[in-house]
Design an enzyme around this catalytic site. Structure first.
Site, PDB file in Angstrom:
ATOM      1  NE  ARG A   1      -2.022   6.876 -17.361  1.00 57.18           N
ATOM      2  CZ  ARG A   1      -3.215   7.038 -16.810  1.00 57.18           C
ATOM      3  NH1 ARG A   1      -4.153   6.149 -17.021  1.00 57.18           N
ATOM      4  NH2 ARG A   1      -3.483   8.066 -16.040  1.00 57.18           N
TER       5      ARG A   1
ATOM      6  CE  LYS B   1       0.489   5.848   3.821  1.00 58.22           C
ATOM      7  NZ  LYS B   1      -0.135   7.116   3.362  1.00 58.22           N
TER       8      LYS B   1
ATOM      9  CG  HIS C   1       2.569   7.723   8.141  1.00 58.56           C
ATOM     10  ND1 HIS C   1       3.473   7.104   7.310  1.00 58.56           N
ATOM     11  CD2 HIS C   1       1.865   8.567   7.343  1.00 58.56           C
ATOM     12  CE1 HIS C   1       3.322   7.556   6.076  1.00 58.56           C
ATOM     13  NE2 HIS C   1       2.350   8.437   6.070  1.00 58.56           N
TER      14      HIS C   1
HETATM   15  P1  NDP Z   1      -0.956  10.879  -8.573  1.00 58.30           P
HETATM   16  O1  NDP Z   1      -2.418  10.770  -8.466  1.00 58.30           O
HETATM   17  O2  NDP Z   1      -0.340  12.196  -8.794  1.00 58.30           O
HETATM   18  O3  NDP Z   1      -0.508   9.819  -9.669  1.00 58.30           O
HETATM   19  C1  NDP Z   1       0.813   9.617 -10.124  1.00 58.30           C
HETATM   20  C2  NDP Z   1       0.807   9.386 -11.612  1.00 58.30           C
HETATM   21  O4  NDP Z   1       0.224   8.129 -11.909  1.00 58.30           O
HETATM   22  C3  NDP Z   1      -0.004  10.412 -12.373  1.00 58.30           C
HETATM   23  O5  NDP Z   1       0.780  11.504 -12.716  1.00 58.30           O
HETATM   24  C4  NDP Z   1      -0.473   9.639 -13.570  1.00 58.30           C
HETATM   25  O6  NDP Z   1       0.469   9.803 -14.621  1.00 58.30           O
HETATM   26  C5  NDP Z   1      -0.442   8.207 -13.153  1.00 58.30           C
HETATM   27  N1  NDP Z   1      -1.807   7.691 -13.036  1.00 58.30           N
HETATM   28  C6  NDP Z   1      -2.858   8.266 -12.446  1.00 58.30           C
HETATM   29  N2  NDP Z   1      -3.947   7.484 -12.541  1.00 58.30           N
HETATM   30  C7  NDP Z   1      -3.558   6.395 -13.208  1.00 58.30           C
HETATM   31  C8  NDP Z   1      -4.211   5.227 -13.629  1.00 58.30           C
HETATM   32  N3  NDP Z   1      -5.497   5.007 -13.358  1.00 58.30           N
HETATM   33  N4  NDP Z   1      -3.515   4.319 -14.317  1.00 58.30           N
HETATM   34  C9  NDP Z   1      -2.220   4.512 -14.579  1.00 58.30           C
HETATM   35  N5  NDP Z   1      -1.538   5.601 -14.209  1.00 58.30           N
HETATM   36  C10 NDP Z   1      -2.197   6.524 -13.530  1.00 58.30           C
HETATM   37  O7  NDP Z   1      -0.377  10.190  -7.262  1.00 58.30           O
HETATM   38  P2  NDP Z   1       0.743  10.677  -6.289  1.00 58.30           P
HETATM   39  O8  NDP Z   1       1.930  11.074  -7.069  1.00 58.30           O
HETATM   40  O9  NDP Z   1       0.163  11.609  -5.320  1.00 58.30           O
HETATM   41  O10 NDP Z   1       1.051   9.337  -5.474  1.00 58.30           O
HETATM   42  C11 NDP Z   1       1.657   8.220  -6.068  1.00 58.30           C
HETATM   43  C12 NDP Z   1       1.637   7.065  -5.074  1.00 58.30           C
HETATM   44  O11 NDP Z   1       2.349   7.436  -3.922  1.00 58.30           O
HETATM   45  C13 NDP Z   1       0.223   6.697  -4.616  1.00 58.30           C
HETATM   46  O12 NDP Z   1       0.160   5.332  -4.395  1.00 58.30           O
HETATM   47  C14 NDP Z   1       0.088   7.443  -3.300  1.00 58.30           C
HETATM   48  O13 NDP Z   1      -0.806   6.823  -2.441  1.00 58.30           O
HETATM   49  C15 NDP Z   1       1.514   7.347  -2.774  1.00 58.30           C
HETATM   50  N6  NDP Z   1       1.840   8.432  -1.845  1.00 58.30           N
HETATM   51  C16 NDP Z   1       1.747   9.731  -2.245  1.00 58.30           C
HETATM   52  C17 NDP Z   1       2.066  10.760  -1.388  1.00 58.30           C
HETATM   53  C18 NDP Z   1       2.011  12.181  -1.816  1.00 58.30           C
HETATM   54  O14 NDP Z   1       2.402  13.048  -1.011  1.00 58.30           O
HETATM   55  N7  NDP Z   1       1.573  12.493  -3.039  1.00 58.30           N
HETATM   56  C19 NDP Z   1       2.522  10.465   0.016  1.00 58.30           C
HETATM   57  C20 NDP Z   1       2.616   9.067   0.307  1.00 58.30           C
HETATM   58  C21 NDP Z   1       2.278   8.092  -0.596  1.00 58.30           C
HETATM   59  P3  NDP Z   1       0.106   9.591 -16.155  1.00 58.30           P
HETATM   60  O15 NDP Z   1      -1.306   9.985 -16.352  1.00 58.30           O
HETATM   61  O16 NDP Z   1       1.099  10.483 -16.850  1.00 58.30           O
HETATM   62  O17 NDP Z   1       0.364   8.148 -16.387  1.00 58.30           O
HETATM   63  C1  BG6 Z   2       1.011  10.595   3.589  1.00 59.19           C
HETATM   64  C2  BG6 Z   2      -0.483  10.701   3.614  1.00 59.19           C
HETATM   65  O1  BG6 Z   2       1.418   9.267   3.665  1.00 59.19           O
HETATM   66  O2  BG6 Z   2       1.537  11.310   4.703  1.00 59.19           O
HETATM   67  C3  BG6 Z   2      -0.923  12.149   3.596  1.00 59.19           C
HETATM   68  O3  BG6 Z   2      -1.007  10.029   2.473  1.00 59.19           O
HETATM   69  C4  BG6 Z   2      -0.276  12.924   4.719  1.00 59.19           C
HETATM   70  O4  BG6 Z   2      -2.333  12.247   3.684  1.00 59.19           O
HETATM   71  C5  BG6 Z   2       1.222  12.695   4.712  1.00 59.19           C
HETATM   72  O5  BG6 Z   2      -0.542  14.280   4.524  1.00 59.19           O
HETATM   73  C6  BG6 Z   2       1.866  13.284   5.944  1.00 59.19           C
HETATM   74  O6  BG6 Z   2       3.254  13.213   5.820  1.00 59.19           O
HETATM   75  P1  BG6 Z   2       4.168  14.320   6.490  1.00 59.19           P
HETATM   76  O7  BG6 Z   2       5.551  13.841   6.248  1.00 59.19           O
HETATM   77  O8  BG6 Z   2       3.847  15.614   5.812  1.00 59.19           O
HETATM   78  O9  BG6 Z   2       3.769  14.339   7.926  1.00 59.19           O
END
Ligand code: NDP
Ligand code: BG6
Length: 515
Positions: free
Chosen positions: A66, A175, A267
């Site tokens: 967005r 996930k 995991h």
């Molecule tokens: P973020 O919270 O950083 O969200 C990703 C992007 O989604 C944001 O930059 C935002 O972009 C957009 N966003 C946030 N809220 C909303 C909303 N309500 N509606 C629409 N768009 C939204 O998440 P992560 O990048 O940390 O994670 C993304 C996915 O990957 C999640 O499902 C998370 O569970 C999964 N995940 C993440 C990991 C990690 O290490 N971060 C590890 C494993 C899984 P914008 O506002 O520009 O649209």
């Molecule tokens: C993600 C979890 O899937 O795995 C995190 O959402 C966690 O909470 C991470 O920290 C751990 O991954 P790794 O590869 O760093 O062990």
């Protein structure tokens, strides 16, 4: 946007040869491209694949989110994250520039069809310009509540189907896949109304880690371990996924998840399935996933009674543990966390697998944040020798440890005689280290999995029935947690979790390893 150069016949060898093979030309669309996952993991992984010639000679990446951003701003932020998070040995200015040139950005609201029309035009334009053959990979990296909206819009915009009847269209879904059994089933229905199961890649990045795959090689590529891999020789199994990090900036997500949803359902149960599965008929998606699911279905379901005795939850309070005097905040003091939060940051459980191979062999699982070290490992504890000829030595059984991270490798402990006149024994270890043997550091699991998806190999991804089986197992625990208020915090940051977790094993005459 120029496609990156690719080696032509007669060109010099690439700087670094890779063990993963190049994929078809395609466009990768990352939804949630402005987010943490995209920045820290996906973009650097894609760069790594490009730098090792594992992407096709022609590819494009579209970031979708967005936040308004130009192509140039997205490219600049991608270069920044590559420099920060990609494997330093692959960093080369020229390749970084070529990679950035293949990046485009589309800003839009997920519920607005015009945003997806814009995306469609951009896809068609890139397809034509770079002859990408209509192959498309959509990566859902937004918060999970947005997944159904994106799937619906992809369908309505006609993007879920091959644009020319010949190319492939695939979707990787991050996930957590749902937040309980019902929502996972609903999400499966939504996804499978639009995509066929063959198009769907449910990702669990643990399965992309080399050591996790090596577990299958250890078991099924060698003749010496499998005969011992059962109740006749194994006393118990310990699976640990310990982190030193706290909740960091992810409270909004973590407060609604907790360690059971975040780590155990995905995991840790994946590791359990790989340890406990029967040999698959072949190393392919159907055979491997069939065997993994049988394990989940053989785990004895949790009841109120077994949750009370066999599951321990915890939440970290303030503590030291870093070898200095600075005190780490308790979970309830982390930014964005409720002052009376009941979210668990630690969970330990004792599983029973009711099948011929494992009947009577407990599997102890534990995961937690703010533990003393970052370590993920699987420890197979073998039974002691049946009769001890070395009197008075009280020898413990042998242990085989698969270290998933950070020092990837395998180690087996056995007893050796100390030098000298006396018959004194000492446990010693025989070690295999990935780093020492292959000079390899921790590789990006995301790179492996994205490359697999682009090549159409779903072996290391989860199937619809797989995620549902894992949720079915943890659902009673989640319900019980919801209806029974915990006494939190119950472990100090920097320690190995609540005392009750130690008692869980002591009751059985065993102890957790302190890796
Ligand atoms: P973020 O919270 O950083 O969200 C990703 C992007 O989604 C944001 O930059 C935002 O972009 C957009 N966003 C946030 N809220 C909303 C909303 N309500 N509606 C629409 N768009 C939204 O998440 P992560 O990048 O940390 O994670 C993304 C996915 O990957 C999640 O499902 C998370 O569970 C999964 N995940 C993440 C990991 C990690 O290490 N971060 C590890 C494993 C899984 P914008 O506002 O520009 O649209
Ligand atoms: C993600 C979890 O899937 O795995 C995190 O959402 C966690 O909470 C991470 O920290 C751990 O991954 P790794 O590869 O760093 O062990």
């Amino acid at each position: 946007m120029t496609p990156r150069k690719h080696r032509e016949p007669g060109d010099a060898e690439p700087a670094k040869k890779s063990s993963i093979t190049a994929a078809d030309p395609c466009t990768i669309v990352i939804f949630g491209a402005s987010g943490d996952l995209s920045r820290r993991k996906l973009v650097p992984a894609l760069y790594g694949l490009a730098a090792q010639n594992c992407l096709a000679r022609r590819f494009a990446i579209i970031g979708f989110a967005r936040t308004p951003m130009s192509d140039e701003a997205f490219q600049a932020s991608a270069v920044d994250s590559v420099k920060k998070f990609a494997d330093a040995s692959t960093l080369r200015d020229e390749e970084c520039k070529e990679f950035a040139n293949a990046l485009a950005y589309v800003a839009g609201e997920y519920h607005r069809p015009e945003a997806f029309e814009k995306l469609k035009s951009r896809l068609e334009e890139l397809d034509r310009a770079h002859k990408l053959e209509g192959n498309r990979l959509f990566y859902l990296a937004t918060p999970p509540e947005v997944y159904p909206v994106i799937i619906d819009q992809l369908d309505k915009a006609g993007l879920a189907k091959s644009p020319n009847g010949k190319s492939w269209v695939r979707i990787i879904i991050e996930k957590p896949y749902g937040r309980d059994l019902d929502s996972a089933k609903k999400l499966n229905q939504t996804v499978l109304n639009v995509f066929s199961e063959k198009q769907v890649y449910r990702i669990d990045h643990y399965l992309g880690k080399d050591t996790v795959q090596n577990l299958m090689v250890l078991r099924f590529g060698n003749g010496i371990f499998e005969p011992l891999w059962n109740r006749n020789f194994v006393d118990h199994v310990q699976i640990t996924a310990a982190e030193t990090l706290g909740v960091e900036q992810r409270a909004a997500f973590y407060e609604t998840a907790g360690a059971t949803r975040d780590m155990i359902q995905s995991h840790v149960l994946q590791l359990t399935s790989l340890v406990a599965m029967e040999p698959p008929a072949a190393f392919d998606a159907t055979a491997v996933r069939n065997e993994k699911i049988k394990v989940l279905q053989s785990i004895r379901p949790f009841t109120e009674e077994s949750i009370r005795t066999d599951v321990v939850r915890g939440q970290y309070g303030p503590g030291g543990g870093r070898g200095d005097s600075s005190l780490l905040n308790g979970y309830r003091k982390e930014p964005g966390v409720a002052k009376d939060s009941s979210t668990e940051t630690y969970v330990a459980a004792r599983l029973q697998i009711d099948n011929w191979r494992w009947a009577g062999v407990p599997f102890y699982l534990r995961t937690g944040k703010r533990l003393p070290s970052r370590v993920s490992e699987i420890a197979i504890h073998f039974r002691s020798a049946p009769h001890m000829v070395f009197r008075g030595q009280g020898l413990a059984g042998n242990t085989l440890v698969l270290n998933v991270q950070p020092d990837e490798g395998i180690s087996i402990s056995f007893h050796a005689k100390l030098p000298g006149q006396e018959m004194k024994l000492k446990p010693v270890a025989m070690d295999f280290s990935y780093q020492k043997e292959f000079g390899a550091g921790e590789r990006s699991a995301y790179a492996t999995l994205i490359n697999d998806c682009m090549r159409g190999d779903a072996t290391l991804f989860d199937r619809a029935d797989g995620v549902e089986s894992a949720w079915a197992l943890v659902n009673p625990i989640l319900d019980w947690f919801e209806s029974h208020k915990p006494k939190f915090p119950n472990y100090a940051a920097g320690t190995w979790g609540p005392e009750e977790a130690d008692k869980l094993l002591e009751r059985d005459g065993r102890h957790w390893r302190k890796p």
